[in-house]
Design a protein around this motif. Structure first.
Motif, mmCIF file in Angstrom:
data_model
loop_
_atom_site.group_PDB
_atom_site.id
_atom_site.type_symbol
_atom_site.label_atom_id
_atom_site.label_comp_id
_atom_site.label_asym_id
_atom_site.label_seq_id
_atom_site.Cartn_x
_atom_site.Cartn_y
_atom_site.Cartn_z
ATOM 1 N N ILE A 118 0.848 -1.191 0.000
ATOM 2 C CA ILE A 118 0.000 0.000 0.000
ATOM 3 C C ILE A 118 0.881 1.238 0.000
ATOM 4 O O ILE A 118 1.794 1.371 0.826
ATOM 5 C CB ILE A 118 -0.917 0.028 1.239
ATOM 6 N N LYS A 120 0.514 5.313 0.198
ATOM 7 C CA LYS A 120 -0.358 6.460 0.419
ATOM 8 C C LYS A 120 0.106 7.622 -0.446
ATOM 9 O O LYS A 120 1.304 7.932 -0.507
ATOM 10 C CB LYS A 120 -0.360 6.860 1.894
ATOM 11 N N VAL A 156 -4.569 6.670 -2.924
ATOM 12 C CA VAL A 156 -3.810 5.491 -2.511
ATOM 13 C C VAL A 156 -3.520 4.636 -3.737
ATOM 14 O O VAL A 156 -4.313 4.601 -4.686
ATOM 15 C CB VAL A 156 -4.593 4.682 -1.447
ATOM 16 N N VAL A 210 -2.299 0.640 -4.628
ATOM 17 C CA VAL A 210 -2.060 -0.686 -4.066
ATOM 18 C C VAL A 210 -1.526 -1.608 -5.149
ATOM 19 O O VAL A 210 -1.865 -1.483 -6.328
ATOM 20 C CB VAL A 210 -3.344 -1.277 -3.436
ATOM 21 N N ILE A 217 -6.395 8.223 4.665
ATOM 22 C CA ILE A 217 -6.299 6.802 4.356
ATOM 23 C C ILE A 217 -6.177 6.017 5.659
ATOM 24 O O ILE A 217 -5.329 6.326 6.501
ATOM 25 C CB ILE A 217 -5.086 6.498 3.460
ATOM 26 N N ASP A 218 -7.022 5.011 5.828
ATOM 27 C CA ASP A 218 -6.982 4.151 7.008
ATOM 28 C C ASP A 218 -6.764 2.708 6.578
ATOM 29 O O ASP A 218 -7.476 2.189 5.701
ATOM 30 C CB ASP A 218 -8.287 4.240 7.799
ATOM 31 N N ASN A 219 -5.791 2.042 7.205
ATOM 32 C CA ASN A 219 -5.554 0.626 6.954
ATOM 33 C C ASN A 219 -6.376 -0.194 7.943
ATOM 34 O O ASN A 219 -6.051 -0.288 9.128
ATOM 35 C CB ASN A 219 -4.070 0.291 7.107
ATOM 36 N N THR A 269 -10.107 -3.954 4.806
ATOM 37 C CA THR A 269 -10.186 -2.982 3.717
ATOM 38 C C THR A 269 -9.124 -1.897 3.873
ATOM 39 O O THR A 269 -8.550 -1.712 4.945
ATOM 40 C CB THR A 269 -11.564 -2.290 3.673
ATOM 41 N N VAL A 270 -8.901 -1.185 2.780
ATOM 42 C CA VAL A 270 -8.171 0.076 2.802
ATOM 43 C C VAL A 270 -9.225 1.153 2.588
ATOM 44 O O VAL A 270 -9.919 1.156 1.570
ATOM 45 C CB VAL A 270 -7.103 0.130 1.697
ATOM 46 N N ASP A 276 -14.217 2.066 0.468
ATOM 47 C CA ASP A 276 -13.571 0.895 1.064
ATOM 48 C C ASP A 276 -13.112 -0.041 -0.044
ATOM 49 O O ASP A 276 -13.932 -0.538 -0.828
ATOM 50 C CB ASP A 276 -14.530 0.155 1.989
ATOM 51 N N ARG A 302 -9.310 -5.823 0.744
ATOM 52 C CA ARG A 302 -7.916 -6.256 0.672
ATOM 53 C C ARG A 302 -7.746 -7.570 -0.094
ATOM 54 O O ARG A 302 -6.685 -7.834 -0.657
ATOM 55 C CB ARG A 302 -7.347 -6.438 2.079
#
Length: 255
Positions: free
Chosen positions: A64, A66, A71, A73, A121-123, A127-128, A138, A141
């Protein structure tokens, strides 16, 4: 799909919904990008070439990165990038090859193409998550399916399953609500509401066309989805021939 020059690409902008709809589009070899744009709540799918068995999904996320406004991936089999151009517009590019192909558009003006807006961005465990001031996205992953909600939690887009690649073509499938209605796509005969219809997008001189004639003169891969007083627009930035199936094969899916 359609023949094209070596500069052709598959780009798509999506607007978001829920229940089933599917679109098909073409791409030139590895030069495949997916461009999804969200304006309020819209959804789009594109696909083509049914002669080959599709390869669906790029595998689970392995890395991932950022970005200032999004984002990126990577998986074992490809790459996906989600960028926020405005608080209410997301741009998504996906490719079975890495790095992503040339970032260009023949339809989106440069100012809009390069615009940015801050994101968070939240891991998460599964989900990312990407947040702007107005939407929440969302990315799963495991299979890279995408779900997008507005600030009230209303679902704008929900992938029915992973993007499929079929030779030089791709297919995107989204869920489609039973009470949603679809308009636009350029010159199209038949009912004004395109729900339950299927169309090819390829500019064609169709003299003395009938109600069932398709494609017609102007193919514009943009449509508006309307539901419960809310409208969303979706634009597929794609130079190849494409097809839109809006709940015709399945009342719960659009392609």
């Amino acid at each position: 799909m359609a023949t094209s020059t070596t500069a052709a690409r598959a780009h798509r902008i999506r607007v978001f919904k829920t229940h089933f709809s599917l679109w098909e589009g073409s791409m030139f070899g590895p030069r495949s990008t997916l461009f999804k744009a969200l304006a309020l709540a819209t959804l789009l799918c594109a696909s083509h070439a049914h002669a080959q068995n599709p390869t669906c999904g790029l595998g689970p996320i392995q890395h991932i990165e950022k970005l200032p406004n999004g984002v990126r991936v990577r998986t074992a089999h490809g790459i996906e990038e989600i960028l926020a151009l405005r608080p209410d517009i997301l741009r998504v590019r996906i490719s079975p090859t890495s790095p992503l192909p040339e970032d260009a558009s023949w339809a989106v003006v440069p100012e809009a193409h390069r615009s940015t807006t801050p994101v968070t961005i939240d891991n998460m465990a599964n989900t990312v998550a990407l947040h702007t001031s107005t939407i929440h996205a969302d990315l799963n992953r495991t299979d890279l399916t995408l779900s997008i909600q507005d600030s009230t939690g209303r679902t704008l887009l929900h992938d029915a399953h992973s993007v499929c690649f079929i030779g030089h073509a791709f297919r995107v499938s989204e869920t489609m609500p039973t009470d949603e209605h679809y308009f636009a796509l350029g010159d199209k005969a038949g009912p004004f509401d395109h729900r339950g219809q299927a169309f090819d997008l390829w500019n064609t001189d169709s003299y003395r066309f009938q109600e069932s004639t398709d494609p017609l003169y102007k193919a514009i891969p943009f449509f508006i989805a309307f539901r419960a007083g809310s409208a969303t627009g979706l634009f597929l930035d794609n130079t190849f021939r494409s097809s839109f199936e809006i709940g015709r094969a399945s009342c719960r899916e659009r392609v």
